[in-house]
Design an enzyme around this catalytic site. Structure first.
Site, short mmCIF file in Angstrom:
data_model
loop_
_atom_site.label_atom_id
_atom_site.label_comp_id
_atom_site.label_asym_id
_atom_site.label_seq_id
_atom_site.Cartn_x
_atom_site.Cartn_y
_atom_site.Cartn_z
N SER A 147 12.79 45.52 10.45
CA SER A 147 12.04 45.52 9.19
C SER A 147 12.23 46.79 8.36
CB SER A 147 10.56 45.32 9.49
OG SER A 147 10.40 44.36 10.48
N ARG A 162 18.07 52.95 4.33
CA ARG A 162 17.20 54.09 4.58
C ARG A 162 16.06 53.66 5.47
NH1 ARG A 162 13.38 53.31 0.47
NH2 ARG A 162 14.16 51.90 -1.11
N ASP A 200 11.93 41.15 8.77
CA ASP A 200 10.71 40.45 9.23
C ASP A 200 10.23 39.42 8.21
OD1 ASP A 200 10.00 42.48 7.50
OD2 ASP A 200 8.20 43.08 8.60
#
Ligand code: ADP
Ligand code: MG
Length: 462
Positions: A147, A162, A200
């Site tokens: 996620s 990132r 997710d």
């Protein structure tokens, strides 16, 4: 007394700067829609990455066999296995294990994090009972729910753009997270192939759709926040590949990074952002999601303590960033005892503040309410933005369209005031008639199940 005048001033000023009247929320929604278009038009065209997920078809229900998933979110990670029964069989059996991630693994080395995860997975696989055992003789496959923002290069590969939500490991950025996991699995001697890498939100969409065919949007409100939805492939100008057979593509919006001049941001939000691990990034996430609500609340309380409540006695604990988690804030917010005992106990246990009056505790509950209400209403506005983009914010004549939104995440699941406020606000934004065509469904652990399902539908052995 003068202290109370000051306290009321702080509350009033904070409330004022957090206001989310419908007119403002509509501007936020419009800005979201505009950014969605821009993000789909070109790579880097918007703060919204609108990532192509390579998921062009969602599970059909025909999937059959044993499938594993690993869900790395923010606070915990989960490993699970499901036994799918194929047509009309559904989920025959499922088991999971949840493990918390030690904070030092979130900011250490890539290998340390992935080794830790792989080791937990290996333990879980070793405990597989006979009735789960696959008779097919094929190696086990894994759906990997990850996620964080990833630029996918296929259904089972993608490079980390990132870290967010308190993770910060520089060397992982730019690496293929599936390769990182695969190397760690090899170091564990665990023979398992990653067949699907999913966000997710995408897992939740897949899991939601498996349960209810009308699911077209998924939103996560947990440690962080994000959304995914089903887009028409032809409406994605930046996609230069072949058009998928289904004509559709799931888009991972990475909506946490949305920002707009219409967002009501306060001095406390500015300070929180400036002192965060990722200043200037994930601004929307920092006002709506679970990692931050308690921290915003702490910052207001800090000022209140210093300038009004306690004067020179500055409670030292209150100065610790993130000491007040959103679960605690939520517990105080939901305190229905006449003397606000839960508030008093938490203040005493966590902040070592014991000399509060009922009047003070009432103000503290009011601060929780302001922070949570703003967050909930802004997430409703984001949702409206998505519905607008999909053309589902109006009723078309003669059409009996149903739109189901799959929601998951600890914040949505456990923070009742937040959840209710979100739903009421969406109703207010859409109007009664349209709202009747929309359904919000809690997709319990959809992200993990969804990854297992996507693993199944992308298995190389089926
Ligand atoms: P993740 O987002 O890390 O995958 P979850 O979806 O389980 O994990 O969400 C965990 C987050 O949900 C916590 O960080 C917290 O902010 C929020 N949360 C958990 N329990 C509660 C609660 N009782 N009240 C409010 N927020 C909660
Ligand atoms: Mg999660």
């Amino acid at each position: 007394s003068g202290k109370w005048v000051k306290a009321m001033e702080i509350v009033k000023e904070f409330e004022e700067s957090c206001r989310t009247p419908i007119s403002k929320l509509k501007q936020v929604a419009d800005a979201m829609t505009v950014e969605m278009h821009a993000g789909l038009a070109s790579e880097g065209g918007s703060k919204l990455k609108m990532l192509i997920t390579y998921v062009d078809s969602l599970p059909t229900g025909d999937e059959k066999g044993l499938f594993y998933a690993l869900d790395l979110g923010g606070t915990n990670f989960r490993v699970l296995r499901v036994l799918l029964g194929g047509k009309d069989g559904g989920i025959l059996k499922q088991q999971f294990k949840e493990v918390s991630i030690p904070p030092n693994k979130m900011t250490g080395s890539s290998a340390a994090l992935f080794d830790y995860i792989a080791a937990e997975l290996a333990k879980f696989v070793a405990q597989e009972e006979d009735d789960f055992k696959s008779t097919s003789g094929r190696p086990r496959e894994l759906g990997f729910t990850f996620s964080f923002p990833v630029m996918q290069t296929s259904i089972a590969s993608g490079t980390l753009l990132r870290w967010t939500k308190g993770f910060s490991i520089d060397e992982t950025v730019g690496q293929d997270v599936v390769a990182e996991l695969t190397k760690a699995l090899e170091r564990q001697g665990l023979e398992m192939r990653v067949s699907a890498l999913v966000n997710d939100t995408v897992g939740t969409l897949a899991g939601g759709k498996y349960a209810n065919n009308d699911v077209v949007v998924a939103v996560i409100l947990g440690t962080g926040s994000n959304a995914a939805y089903v887009e028409r492939a032809q409406a994605i100008p930046k996609w230069h590949g072949l058009l998928p057979k289904s004509g559709e593509m799931v888009i991972n919006m990475e909506w946490g990074n949305f920002r707009s001049s219409h967002l009501p941001l306060t001095e406390y939000d500015q300070a929180l952002d400036a002192e965060s691990l990722n200043p200037g990034e994930q601004i929307y996430e920092k006002v709506i999601s679970g990692m931050y609500l308690g921290e915003i609340f702490r910052r207001v309380l800090c000022r209140m303590a210093k300038e009004a409540f306690f004067g020179d006695i500055d409670p030292p604990k209150l100065k610790e960033p993130f000491i007040l988690g959103t679960p605690v804030m939520s517990a105080m917010h939901h305190d229905t005892s006449p003397d606000l005992k839960v508030v008093a106990n938490n203040l005493k246990d966590i902040l070592e503040i014991s000399n509060t009056s009922l009047k003070m505790r009432k103000v503290i509950v009011q601060l929780c309410d302001i922070v949570a209400t703003r967050g909930a209403r802004l997430s409703a506005a984001g949702l409206l933005g998505i519905l607008k983009k999909m053309g589902r914010d109006t009723i078309k004549e003669g059409e009996k369209q149903k739109t189901v939104i799959a929601m998951d995440g600890g914040l949505y699941e456990h923070y009742e005031e937040y959840r209710n406020s979100l739903e009421n606000c969406l109703k207010e934004l859409l109007g009664e008639e349209v709202f009747k065509t929309i359904k919000i469904e809690h997709s319990n652990d959809g992200s993990g199940i969804g990854a297992a399902l996507l693993n199944a539908s992308h298995s190389q052995y089926l």
